[in-house]
Design a protein around this motif. Sequence first.
Motif, mmCIF file in Angstrom:
data_model
loop_
_atom_site.group_PDB
_atom_site.id
_atom_site.type_symbol
_atom_site.label_atom_id
_atom_site.label_comp_id
_atom_site.label_asym_id
_atom_site.label_seq_id
_atom_site.Cartn_x
_atom_site.Cartn_y
_atom_site.Cartn_z
ATOM 1 N N GLY A 38 0.790 -1.224 0.000
ATOM 2 C CA GLY A 38 0.000 0.000 0.000
ATOM 3 C C GLY A 38 0.823 1.275 0.000
ATOM 4 N N LYS A 39 2.141 1.139 -0.141
ATOM 5 C CA LYS A 39 3.005 2.318 -0.128
ATOM 6 C C LYS A 39 3.846 2.387 -1.398
ATOM 7 N N LYS A 40 4.444 3.551 -1.604
ATOM 8 C CA LYS A 40 5.344 3.774 -2.732
ATOM 9 C C LYS A 40 6.594 4.465 -2.208
ATOM 10 N N TYR A 73 6.615 11.551 7.493
ATOM 11 C CA TYR A 73 7.258 10.268 7.236
ATOM 12 C C TYR A 73 8.762 10.433 7.309
ATOM 13 N N GLN A 115 8.803 6.035 2.354
ATOM 14 C CA GLN A 115 7.636 5.287 1.895
ATOM 15 C C GLN A 115 6.386 6.005 2.393
ATOM 16 N N PRO A 117 1.893 6.359 1.608
ATOM 17 C CA PRO A 117 0.775 5.654 0.982
ATOM 18 C C PRO A 117 0.695 5.968 -0.519
ATOM 19 N N THR A 118 0.354 4.949 -1.271
ATOM 20 C CA THR A 118 0.324 5.028 -2.741
ATOM 21 C C THR A 118 -0.522 6.185 -3.258
ATOM 22 N N ASP A 120 -1.151 9.026 -1.857
ATOM 23 C CA ASP A 120 -0.794 10.343 -1.320
ATOM 24 C C ASP A 120 0.262 11.049 -2.168
#
Length: 151
Positions: A38-40, A73, A115, A117-118, A120
């Motif tokens: 769920g992250k990038k 983050y 990292q 969230p995808t 965001d």
Amino acid sequence: MRVTVDSVTCNGLDPQVLAYAADSTGASTTPTPTPEAGKKYCVLAMTATNVGTDQANWDADNTVSLNVGGIHYQQSQDDAMHALDYEQYWHSKGQIGPAFGINPNSTGPVHGVFQIPTADTPTSVWVSSGSAIRNINGVQPGYLVALPPTQ
């Protein structure tokens, strides 16, 4: 250290950096790093200039956050290792960054890997003026850099 935010890209890690890291460790079969579910990955590129009178070391670990609105983050341990891959790659190209120490009036590249969230989009970067974003006294003084909305 004077730090300039150059760019933030959230389209994965640079394939050239990954290839260099694999070649330098002799691990040509190293799998491509993948972010948490769920992250990038977002890569923050900065330029640091040593404005002091002695050699200085500096990197983005524990001193920089990539922010999405009010959520901050920081680099995980794995993210910091990927950031070190960037520093070593640029060092091999003759661009020595402060992660390895730079002399007064010298400039070099600094990278942070985060990292988020995808869905965001980063909105700002916090750069602490101390050796950590937080210590026992709370959030340390620093600088907030707003990012263009197209990041």
